[in-house]
Scaffold this active site. Structure first.
Site, mmCIF file in Angstrom:
data_model
loop_
_atom_site.group_PDB
_atom_site.id
_atom_site.type_symbol
_atom_site.label_atom_id
_atom_site.label_comp_id
_atom_site.label_asym_id
_atom_site.label_seq_id
_atom_site.Cartn_x
_atom_site.Cartn_y
_atom_site.Cartn_z
ATOM 1 N N HIS A 60 1.118 -1.271 0.335
ATOM 2 C CA HIS A 60 -0.195 -0.147 0.504
ATOM 3 C C HIS A 60 0.291 1.169 -0.571
ATOM 4 C CE1 HIS A 60 -3.318 3.059 1.121
ATOM 5 N NE2 HIS A 60 -2.303 3.200 2.295
ATOM 6 N N HIS A 85 3.442 6.771 5.375
ATOM 7 C CA HIS A 85 2.373 7.925 5.782
ATOM 8 C C HIS A 85 1.693 7.003 6.841
ATOM 9 C CE1 HIS A 85 0.038 5.250 3.132
ATOM 10 N NE2 HIS A 85 -0.796 5.494 3.817
ATOM 11 N N GLU A 89 1.514 6.075 12.962
ATOM 12 C CA GLU A 89 0.173 5.869 12.613
ATOM 13 C C GLU A 89 -0.455 4.521 13.617
ATOM 14 O OE1 GLU A 89 -3.375 6.992 12.542
ATOM 15 O OE2 GLU A 89 -4.749 6.131 13.074
ATOM 16 N N ASP A 90 0.314 3.233 12.496
ATOM 17 C CA ASP A 90 0.314 2.025 12.612
ATOM 18 C C ASP A 90 1.438 1.060 13.207
ATOM 19 O OD1 ASP A 90 -2.622 2.469 11.251
ATOM 20 O OD2 ASP A 90 -1.930 1.139 9.401
ATOM 21 N N ASP A 150 -3.862 8.527 -1.111
ATOM 22 C CA ASP A 150 -4.466 7.322 -0.391
ATOM 23 C C ASP A 150 -5.314 7.149 -0.305
ATOM 24 O OD1 ASP A 150 -3.538 6.161 2.021
ATOM 25 O OD2 ASP A 150 -4.220 7.445 3.349
ATOM 26 N N ASP A 270 -24.218 10.245 -26.506
ATOM 27 C CA ASP A 270 -23.123 10.828 -27.338
ATOM 28 C C ASP A 270 -22.627 12.500 -27.361
ATOM 29 O OD1 ASP A 270 -26.085 11.856 -27.199
ATOM 30 O OD2 ASP A 270 -26.050 11.411 -29.773
HETATM 31 MN MN MN Z 1 -2.675 4.760 3.562
#
Ligand code: MN
Length: 734
Positions: A60, A85, A89-90, A150, A270
């Protein structure tokens, strides 16, 4: 297992190499070291994580970095930040780690990105999060650009999410990210986000349109080829290097035309468009564009009202291009866009592309325009007085607005959203000038404050020291800046009155034995159906709400639920309480109260979604309802899954509104009512027709058992005659 890891590791390295390849042009010598460092840090930090699809998580961030480099053209700092990024956070990596290993700038950007993510785990309203996001954007626009990358990658891989997650992310994307991409001039990304969002909010419709587009593809290309042929001959003679392309309409743009103008696919598919890109020298590019324009309009007749010249005055997001619409063969309108390669890159890649061309005079000017725009946003955000939701609505309106331009008496160019008034213009010049504005002179003539600015107006603002902003102003100003400044000034006045009211209320509550706290105040605010505490205090202070008549005992103590749980009612008809067998909400273990919203009137067979109201009821909307999408993106955490129960068990009936239009002919109304009541035995609640110069439009309220039933009715009705159009009516947003 070993084997799988080996394959995955190979794939990771592969993806990393591709990233390096696409970022080649923006890299400087030595940059590769820091990119590699970021890559290794991210691989290490995410090593134990997987995406919902089962893939290694690191795919990712690499993909996000690649989008940043390849599709927006961002440089090394952004690539590094995109790779990292999600680590703060994780994972265990901290901002301090980033600051030490990469630097202050990188840490700031990642801090911004971290603040805006996490939206999904917390219960804080999304609107507040958007506001934070825009605040961080004001510090460094790269935060928002990386956030868009993202989001784009998450949308491209959304199939692995749960249905509920899909709906929420897709609505949010359509609500704020697509408009943001638009405003930043990232047209390609905007279009893709919109299409993907439609794919998940309205899967059936999306697939249907896609299929129809494919089926008509060959026919459309043939037409474009015949249109281009004579143009090519002339362009060869001119001797400029050019590229000419048919421009396919996006599925979303077809969809919104159909919805907004109530048209069928056959009426919109069209609409043709082509783009001519010229490989000109910087000093010749404008002249070349106009030359090509005159070639085309001498072959095909242009519609003079459709000339759009964003070459002489670019849009404030930097967009430069010349558009015209001409009458092609077989009486078809064709939109032609003419621009240089440089203008084209900017149109596709937006903001970042300006830096690539910063030596070019034209780009220097647009880059400055863009900076002005960012400054304006900064100002709006920093002066924020209204609540987060209002702010978001206003901000969003400004994102999509078309522009008009006008001049000050000294000839300074100002760009404002279309519909802006002379008062907006005054506030745009300076807050004080806005606040003291009495009127304006436009091209020498006196006009009111509410005068709507036309392109090219020269505006002189008249002021008076005695003037003060008043409430009426809010009804006609268009820009967020003017609105906020007026509100702020009104609020200052209001606060003084409210503080008197507050004292009085506090005393009264104390005497009656109630605490003056948020809980009690909320009850009062809700009881009187007011906006907030300030309004309550203000009304008491100003006497519009008589303090003596407030029955504290009754309001604060007696708060009983109004009806039994597990029932539904149609909005606006509270008497219609029925059993809840028809709808399954959430995991079906709890019986929720619910009501069918009257903005989209869902009926069995429609795709629906539940939305928990403040009162604890569940409101059922169609998933494609504009109101619902608006709500979902603002309060995603209040979404609850809902689906219709097995339809055979349903004995309930539902109200639906149909719009019909066509050519007025004798006996038509009786034919319509005949089909409804006799042939299909549908109950009709109301019917109204209005005819105008041989055409008519009508509104039909009918009672049906489900979607299939309704569709059968619609089919029968449209077979009355070939000009009759039947569609399901939906209430407009607000
Ligand atoms: Mn992300």
């Amino acid at each position: 297992m070993e084997n799988k890891n080996l394959i995955e590791n190979k794939e990771i390295v592969n993806k990393y190499r591709q990233l390096l390849r696409v970022s080649k042009w923006s890299r400087e010598k030595g940059d590769i070291t820091v990119i590699r460092k970021a890559f290794e840090k991210a691989v290490d930090a995410h090593s134990q994580m997987r995406r919902k699809s089962g893939e290694p998580y690191i795919y990712h961030p690499i993909a996000v970095a690649r989008i940043a480099a390849e599709e927006i053209g961002l440089g090394t700092t952004s690539i590094v930040c995109a790779l990292l990024h999600d680590v703060v956070e994780d994972t265990d990596v901290t901002l301090d780690d980033i600051r030490q290993e990469f630097g202050e700038k990188e840490a700031n950007i990642i801090d911004g990105l971290t603040k805006i993510s996490g939206v999904y785990d917390t219960n804080s309203p999304q609107a507040e999060n958007f506001r934070k996001m825009l605040l961080t954007m004001a510090n460094d626009v790269r935060v928002i650009l990386i956030k868009l990358c993202d989001r784009l990658h998450n949308m491209r891989t959304l199939e692995h999410m749960s249905d509920k997650g899909q709906l929420k992310i897709a609505s949010e994307t359509n609500f704020i990210y697509a408009p943001l991409a638009h405003r930043l001039g990232l047209y390609a990304i905007k279009t893709e986000l919109e299409d993907l969002s439609l794919k998940y909010t309205q899967p059936t419709l999306y697939q249907n349109l896609k299929q129809k587009l494919n089926a008509t593809k060959e026919q459309r290309s043939r037409y474009i080829r015949s249109f281009i042929k004579p143009i090519k001959v002339e362009l060869e003679e001119l001797g400029v290097k050019y590229e000419i392309k048919g421009r396919p309409k996006s599925i979303y743009s077809i969809y919104s035309k159909m919805v907004n103008k109530q048209l069928e696919f056959e009426d919109v598919y069209d609409l043709f468009a082509i783009r001519i890109t010229l490989d000109s020298e910087p000093e010749d590019e404008k002249m070349d564009c106009w030359n090509v324009y005159s070639i085309i309009t001498s072959i095909f007749k242009p519609n003079p009202e459709r000339l759009r010249d964003w070459i002489s005055i670019p849009k404030s997001n930097g967009y430069e291009s010349l558009h015209t619409t001409v009458m092609g063969p077989k009486g078809q309108w064709v939109e032609v866009q003419i621009r240089s390669t440089r203008m084209d890159t900017i149109a596709e890649k937006g903001y970042a592309a300006h830096w690539k061309y910063k030596q070019n005079e034209n780009s220097k000017e647009t880059a400055e325009n863009l900076d002005n725009w960012l400054n304006q946003i900064r100002e709006i955000i920093e002066n924020q007085e209204s609540n987060a939701l209002d702010f978001l609505d206003e901000f969003k309106m400004n994102l999509y607005a078309k522009e008009v331009f006008a001049f000050t008496p000294k000839g300074l160019l100002k760009k404002l959203p279309k519909g802006a008034t002379s008062l907006d213009f005054a506030f745009d010049i300076h807050t004080e000038i806005g606040a003291k504005c009495l009127g304006a002179k436009v091209n020498g003539k006196l006009v009111p404050l509410s005068y709507e600015i036309q392109n090219g107006d020269q505006i002189e603002i008249l002021t008076s020291a005695k003037q003060k902003p008043n409430k009426d102003w809010l009804s006609f100003v268009k820009t967020s800046k003017a609105k906020n400044k007026i509100k702020q000034s009104l609020k200052d006045d209001k606060r003084i009155v409210a503080s008197i009211g507050k004292e009085a209320l506090e005393r009264k509550m104390k005497n009656a034995g109630f605490e003056y706290n948020t809980q009690n105040l909320n009850k009062l605010v809700q009881f009187f159906n007011l906006e907030d505490e300030l309004e309550l205090n203000f009304r008491i202070g100003s006497g519009t709400l008589d303090k003596e008549k407030i029955k504290l005992q009754k309001i604060l103590i007696e708060t009983k639920s109004k009806h039994k749980p597990g029932t539904r009612r149609q909005e606006n008809s509270p008497s219609d309480i029925k059993s809840s067998k028809e709808l399954i909400i959430g995991d079906a273990s709890i019986n929720f109260d619910y009501l069918l919203s009257n903005c989209c009137n869902p009926i069995p067979g429609d795709q629906v979604v539940g939305f928990i109201t403040v009162g604890g009821e569940v409101k059922i909307h169609q998933t494609n309802c504009k109101n619902a999408q608006n709500l979902m993106s603002k309060y995603g955490y209040r979404i609850i899954k809902a689906r219709w129960a097995n339809q055979e068990n349903i004995e309930e009936t539902f109200e639906a509104t149909l719009k019909i239009s066509g050519i007025d002919s004798l006996g038509l109304v009786s034919k319509v009512t005949d089909i409804i009541s006799k042939q299909l035995k549908v109950n009709m609640k109301s019917i109204s027709f209005e005819s105008l110069d041989g055409t008519f439009i009508g509104n039909l309220k009918v009672i049906v058992s489900d979607k299939a039933h309704l569709e059968q009715l619609m089919k029968e009705l449209s077979s009355i005659d070939q000009y009759l159009k039947v569609s399901r009516a939906a209430l407009e947003l607000e």
